[in-house]
Design an enzyme around this catalytic site. Structure first.
Site, PDB file in Angstrom:
ATOM      1  CB  VAL A   1      -0.932   0.028   1.226  1.00 12.46           C
ATOM      2  CG1 VAL A   1      -1.748   1.321   1.235  1.00 12.46           C
ATOM      3  CG2 VAL A   1      -1.854  -1.183   1.231  1.00 12.46           C
TER       4      VAL A   1
ATOM      5  CB  VAL B   1      -1.746  -6.677   2.292  1.00 15.98           C
ATOM      6  CG1 VAL B   1      -1.867  -5.161   2.143  1.00 15.98           C
ATOM      7  CG2 VAL B   1      -2.704  -7.374   1.338  1.00 15.98           C
ATOM      8  CE  LYS B   2       6.657  -2.271   3.440  1.00 10.60           C
ATOM      9  NZ  LYS B   2       8.001  -2.264   2.808  1.00 10.60           N
ATOM     10  CB  CYS B   3      -0.822  -1.251   4.841  1.00 12.54           C
ATOM     11  SG  CYS B   3      -1.599  -1.695   6.400  1.00 12.54           S
TER      12      CYS B   3
ATOM     13  CG  ASP C   1       9.257  -5.098   4.551  1.00  9.64           C
ATOM     14  OD1 ASP C   1      10.436  -5.390   4.810  1.00  9.64           O
ATOM     15  OD2 ASP C   1       8.861  -4.817   3.407  1.00  9.64           O
TER      16      ASP C   1
END
Length: 294
Positions: free
Chosen positions: A177, A205-207, A253
């Site tokens: 994202v 998903v990365k946000c 991350d």
């Protein structure tokens, strides 16, 4: 007949057959292919279900970021404490000795096309194809997704292409994202963005972390790992990490808040203790200071 461990003993074949087969521990992954599960199993620690990814892909649009002027010197000392590299093709191939990767997972940045000089960062292409990802032994392909930006459609098209080819070869995709200079960072926005990315078919998903983050986790059917974001004081970064894990994040991350830290080696160990040992941010900050003092 079942023995005391709940295993059916077969006299004919002489093997134990589990009475109950548990679902795959990675959120949303029960129906993935064998290869997809194998790679996700490398990314997310089977004992904790979490992952500590080390992000050092910033140069693809920021250039020689502070703390990453020399990837060959800055990254190797941290490797023992991470689960997954998050880098670009060029950064990995030119600066990371393959012998260092060992049993660590590789998340490969496959999108590019913008730079810090552009006002609009959302105009990207897919710069690494599936054949190259497989040649590099990637366990995860990462591409940026710009929900609400001028090139939203193109970024979703990029995501879709990566997912389609990844599915064909059993390589999972992480949709990242993106929050441009003017984009909001609210739970409402992240619920929208993460859900769209998951619905398109991304396996991870990365946000960013935000207030009411548990609602973002609850509405996304696949694992979310949080981005570390810009450098903030170590105490604050550890608190953000701890809160995100408590609210259900599947990992972090983190890049700048590790390699730009006063002591990157102490910081990566403190973050790892939060992710995999469940210590709180106060204990982690004490741990950071103790390790730094040594």
């Amino acid at each position: 007949m079942a023995d005391k461990d709940g295993i059916l003993e077969s006299k004919e074949f002489g093997i134990g057959i589990p009475q109950e087969t548990k679902g795959f521990y990675v959120k949303g992954g029960n129906h993935y292919s064998w290869g997809m599960k194998s790679r996700l199993n490398k990314i997310f620690n089977p004992k904790t279900g979490k992952s500590l990814m080390l992000a050092f892909d910033h140069g693809y649009f920021l250039g020689p970021t502070s703390g990453l002027e020399r990837l060959d010197l800055n990254i190797p000392p941290l490797v023992d404490h991470i689960d997954c590299f998050m880098g670009t093709r060029g950064g990995m191939m030119s600066c990371i000795d393959p012998a260092l990767t060992g049993n660590k997972a590789i998340a490969l940045r496959v999108s590019s096309g913008s730079s810090i000089l552009n006002d609009d960062l959302s105009d990207e292409i897919i710069s690494v194809d599936i054949a190259e990802a497989i040649r590099m032994n990637a366990d995860l392909m990462a591409t940026q997704v710009f929900i609400g930006a001028p090139h939203q459609k193109e970024s979703i098209d990029n995501l879709s292409k990566v997912i389609n080819t990844g599915n064909a070869y059993g390589v999972p995709t992480m949709g990242v994202v993106a929050v441009g200079k003017e984009m909001e960072r609210t739970a409402k926005y992240f619920r929208l963005s993460t859900r769209i990315i998951a619905e398109v078919g991304a396996q991870v998903v990365k946000c960013y972390y935000c207030d009411d983050f548990d609602s973002v986790i609850a509405s996304c059917p696949v694992p979310i790992v949080i981005a570390g974001g810009k450098k903030i004081p170590e105490r604050d970064a550890l608190e953000m990490c701890s809160n995100s894990i408590l609210m259900g994040a599947a990992g972090v991350d983190m890049g700048r808040n590790i390699f730009q830290s006063e002591d990157p080696l102490a910081m990566v160990q403190a973050v790892r203790a939060i992710v995999h040992e469940g210590i709180d941010h106060k204990e982690a900050f004490d741990m950071f200071n103790e390790l730094k003092a040594k």
